[in-house]
Write a protein that holds these residues in place. Structure first.
Motif, PDB file in Angstrom:
ATOM      1  N   SER A   1     -90.698 -50.295   9.408  1.00  8.98           N
ATOM      2  CA  SER A   1     -90.188 -51.610   9.085  1.00  8.98           C
ATOM      3  C   SER A   1     -89.815 -52.358  10.357  1.00  8.98           C
ATOM      4  CB  SER A   1     -88.973 -51.508   8.165  1.00  8.98           C
ATOM      5  OG  SER A   1     -87.968 -50.724   8.764  1.00  8.98           O
ATOM      6  N   SER A   2     -89.877 -53.701  10.287  1.00  7.82           N
ATOM      7  CA  SER A   2     -89.526 -54.532  11.424  1.00  7.82           C
ATOM      8  C   SER A   2     -88.025 -54.491  11.668  1.00  7.82           C
ATOM      9  CB  SER A   2     -89.968 -55.977  11.160  1.00  7.82           C
ATOM     10  OG  SER A   2     -91.371 -56.061  11.047  1.00  7.82           O
ATOM     11  N   ARG A   3     -87.637 -54.654  12.930  1.00  7.64           N
ATOM     12  CA  ARG A   3     -86.220 -54.637  13.279  1.00  7.64           C
ATOM     13  C   ARG A   3     -85.541 -55.950  12.897  1.00  7.64           C
ATOM     14  NH1 ARG A   3     -86.834 -53.047  19.477  1.00  7.64           N
ATOM     15  NH2 ARG A   3     -88.547 -54.543  19.215  1.00  7.64           N
TER      16      ARG A   3
ATOM     17  N   VAL B   1     -82.322 -58.709  13.596  1.00  7.00           N
ATOM     18  CA  VAL B   1     -81.380 -59.236  14.573  1.00  7.00           C
ATOM     19  C   VAL B   1     -80.480 -60.250  13.874  1.00  7.00           C
ATOM     20  CG1 VAL B   1     -81.080 -60.488  16.740  1.00  7.00           C
ATOM     21  CG2 VAL B   1     -83.034 -58.967  16.448  1.00  7.00           C
TER      22      VAL B   1
ATOM     23  N   GLU C   1     -85.953 -61.209  11.030  1.00  6.76           N
ATOM     24  CA  GLU C   1     -86.775 -60.007  11.069  1.00  6.76           C
ATOM     25  C   GLU C   1     -87.822 -60.172  12.156  1.00  6.76           C
ATOM     26  OE1 GLU C   1     -89.099 -57.081   7.904  1.00  6.76           O
ATOM     27  OE2 GLU C   1     -88.693 -59.168   7.377  1.00  6.76           O
ATOM     28  N   GLU C   2     -88.069 -59.124  12.885  1.00 12.15           N
ATOM     29  CA  GLU C   2     -89.020 -59.154  13.985  1.00 12.15           C
ATOM     30  C   GLU C   2     -90.373 -59.703  13.540  1.00 12.15           C
ATOM     31  OE1 GLU C   2     -90.361 -55.954  17.459  1.00 12.15           O
ATOM     32  OE2 GLU C   2     -89.540 -55.259  15.548  1.00 12.15           O
TER      33      GLU C   2
ATOM     34  N   GLN D   1     -81.866 -52.128   6.061  1.00 15.86           N
ATOM     35  CA  GLN D   1     -81.803 -51.341   7.290  1.00 15.86           C
ATOM     36  C   GLN D   1     -80.719 -51.898   8.195  1.00 15.86           C
ATOM     37  OE1 GLN D   1     -85.896 -53.097   8.000  1.00 15.86           O
ATOM     38  NE2 GLN D   1     -85.283 -52.611  10.105  1.00 15.86           N
TER      39      GLN D   1
ATOM     40  N   ALA E   1     -80.595 -54.134  14.568  1.00 14.30           N
ATOM     41  CA  ALA E   1     -81.008 -53.615  15.874  1.00 14.30           C
ATOM     42  C   ALA E   1     -80.220 -54.267  17.000  1.00 14.30           C
ATOM     43  CB  ALA E   1     -82.500 -53.849  16.088  1.00 14.30           C
TER      44      ALA E   1
ATOM     45  N   LEU F   1     -84.478 -58.713  21.319  1.00 10.67           N
ATOM     46  CA  LEU F   1     -85.275 -57.498  21.144  1.00 10.67           C
ATOM     47  C   LEU F   1     -86.071 -57.172  22.402  1.00 10.67           C
ATOM     48  CD1 LEU F   1     -86.572 -57.983  17.485  1.00 10.67           C
ATOM     49  CD2 LEU F   1     -84.802 -56.402  18.283  1.00 10.67           C
TER      50      LEU F   1
ATOM     51  N   ASP G   1     -85.846 -53.628  24.449  1.00  8.56           N
ATOM     52  CA  ASP G   1     -87.037 -52.828  24.748  1.00  8.56           C
ATOM     53  C   ASP G   1     -87.179 -52.594  26.242  1.00  8.56           C
ATOM     54  OD1 ASP G   1     -87.667 -52.691  22.071  1.00  8.56           O
ATOM     55  OD2 ASP G   1     -89.094 -54.368  22.135  1.00  8.56           O
TER      56      ASP G   1
END
Length: 400
Positions: free
Chosen positions: A2-4, A6, A22-23, A79, A82, A390, A394
Motif C-alpha cells: 500500500s502507498s504511504r 502523510v 496518499e503517496e 495504515q 509515514a 517522503l 527516503d
C-alpha cells in the motif's frame, strides 16, 4: 504494497488546516480545518470523499484540536502515518530544502520568527503539538522560503549597508515557494519537457500574491522580499509602495508604526483601491455593474502584475511560458486577459476563446499559436509538501 500516508499540517495562529495525502495520488483521502481555536466558537470541519462533517471543539487549543484530529485520521485510514509534513513560512537563510525536525530546526524556526511574526510562532505551535501527540512519527518541515534560496545575490540583496544583511539578515527571501515549485514542475510535464525543466514565469494569485522566475526547477527571482508585503497588489496588502511612505504618514498624519503596518497589511490592496472588497469575484461583478472602485482595483492589480512579470523575465535566458495559479489565477479569465494585454512585448498572446472556455479551477493552455505557453495550473501545495516529506525520509534512509 500500500502507498504511504502523510499528514500535512498548515498551522495558523488560531487554526489548523490539514490533509492526509496518499503517496502518488492527486486527491487527499481526508482534509479539513480546525478554526477559531481558543474561543468558544472553535470548530472542526472535514471532508471525506463527497461528504462534509462539522463538530464543535469547545475552547480547544492547538494541542487539543490535534488530539481530536488524530483519532479521526485513524478511523478513516487503514495504515499508520509515514510522516507529518509541516508548512513553515520563514526559514531565513538556514534552510534550502526540507528538514527532519529536531531541536536545532526548531531553534532556527524560532530565530526566524522576527521575520514572520504572524506565521512562524503559529507554525511552531503546530509542530510541538504534533510531536507531543505523535512522538514515533517522523516530522518534516517544508519552508516557503527554501525554494528561493537559489536566487543569486544580485536578486536577493537590498541596496543597504552590508551589516544589515550580514548581522540582521535583511534581504529578499520570497514566499509561496511550494506553489511556484509545484506548478512549474507540472508545466514541464504538460509541455512535454523533462520533469522540472523549462524557463517559466509563475503568477500565484490569491489573497496573497507573488510572481517568480524559475529556470530548470530553480528560483532565480521573485516578487516578495524580506516579508510577504513586498511586490504585487494583493487582497488587503499594498505590495510595493514608496519606502518613504512610512515617514510621510508619520509626519503629515502623526501615525505610529503599528498604524502604518495595519494600513499596508490589512486595509490596502484590492480592498483599499476598491473601497468595497478584497474578493476578486465580488469585484468582477461590481465592475460589470459599473462600480468605479472595482474597475480601478482590477486594472491596477493586472497592470502591476504584468509589470512584475516583465521585470522578472530579465532573470531568464529565454521564456518557455507563463503560469497562472492560485484562486484568482486559476479562476479569473478576466484577470488573465487584462494582464496579457500588457505583455505583448514578451511575445505572449492569449487565445480569448480558450481563456474564456477553460472551466474554472481546471488545468489548460490558453495561448495562441506562435506564443510561448500560457498555462493555467491549479496549485497543490499539500501534495508538494507530502512528496518532499517522503523524498527526504527516503533520502535519509538510503544514507543510513
Amino acid at each position: 504494497m500500500s502507498s504511504r500516508l502523510v499528514l500535512v499540517i498548515n498551522c495558523g495562529s488560531s487554526s489548523i488546516k490539514f490533509a492526509v495525502r496518499e503517496e502518488d495520488t492527486s486527491q487527499p483521502l481526508l482534509s479539513g480545518l480546525a478554526e477559531r481555536l481558543g474561543t468558544p466558537q472553535a470548530t472542526l470541519e472535514w471532508r471525506l470523499g463527497d461528504h462534509k462533517h462539522e463538530e464543535p471543539l469547545g475552547e480547544a487549543d492547538h494541542t487539543q484540536a490535534m488530539a481530536r484530529l488524530l483519532p479521526l485520521i485513524g478511523e478513516h485510514t487503514s495504515q499508520p502515518l509515514a510522516a507529518v509534513g509541516h508548512r513553515v513560512v520563514h526559514g531565513g537563510e538556514h534552510f534550502t530544502g526540507a528538514r527532519l525536525i529536531d531541536d536545532e530546526v526548531i531553534a532556527a524556526i524560532d530565530a526566524s520568527a522576527p521575520l514572520a511574526p504572524l506565521h512562524n510562532p503559529a507554525n511552531l505551535t503546530g509542530i510541538r503539538a504534533a510531536m507531543e501527540l505523535l512522538p514515533d512519527v517522523q516530522q518534516v518541515a517544508i519552508f516557503d522560503t527554501a525554494f528561493h534560496q537559489s536566487m543569486p545575490a544580485h536578486a536577493y540583496r537590498y541596496a543597504l549597508p552590508d551589516d544589515l544583511y550580514a548581522v540582521h539578515g535583511v534581504r529578499r527571501y520570497g514566499f509561496h515557494g511550494t506553489s511556484h515549485q509545484y506548478v512549474t514542475n507540472q508545466a514541464s510535464l504538460l509541455t512535454g519537457r523533462q520533469f522540472g525543466h523549462g524557463a517559466w514565469l509563475s503568477a500565484h494569485l490569491g489573497n496573497g500574491c507573488s510572481s517568480c522566475a524559475v529556470l530548470d526547477g530553480k528560483s532565480l527571482d521573485t516578487s516578495m522580499g524580506l516579508t510577504p508585503l513586498e511586490g504585487l497588489v494583493m487582497g488587503t496588502r499594498s505590495g510595493d509602495v514608496d519606502p518613504n511612505l512610512h515617514a510621510h504618514l508619520a509626519r503629515t498624519l502623526g501615525w505610529d508604526l503599528p498604524r502604518i503596518e495595519q494600513l499596508l497589511n490589512r486595509e490596502s490592496g484590492l480592498l483599499g483601491l476598491s473601497g468595497l472588497s478584497n474578493d476578486m469575484r465580488q469585484l468582477e461583478q461590481a465592475r460589470e455593474d459599473g462600480h468605479h472602485g472595482a474597475h480601478l482595483a482590477i486594472e491596477v492589480f493586472c497592470y502591476r502584475l504584468a509589470r512584475s512579470l516583465a521585470g522578472l523575465a530579465v532573470a531568464l535566458p529565454r521564456l518557455d511560458g507563463l503560469i497562472f495559479t492560485g484562486g484568482i489565477g486559476e479562476n479569473s479569465a478576466l484577470v488573465r486577459a487584462l494582464t496579457l494585454r500588457h505583455l505583448a512585448i514578451l511575445g505572449l498572446h492569449i487565445d480569448p476563446d480558450a481563456n474564456s472556455r477553460l472551466p474554472r479551477g481546471q488545468a489548460g493552455a490558453v495561448h495562441r499559436s506562435g506564443s510561448p505557453a500560457i498555462l493555467v495550473i491549479p496549485t497543490d501545495e499539500e501534495r508538494q509538501i507530502a512528496d518532499e516529506s517522503l523524498s527526504l525520509i527516503d533520502q535519509l534512509r538510503n544514507q543510513s
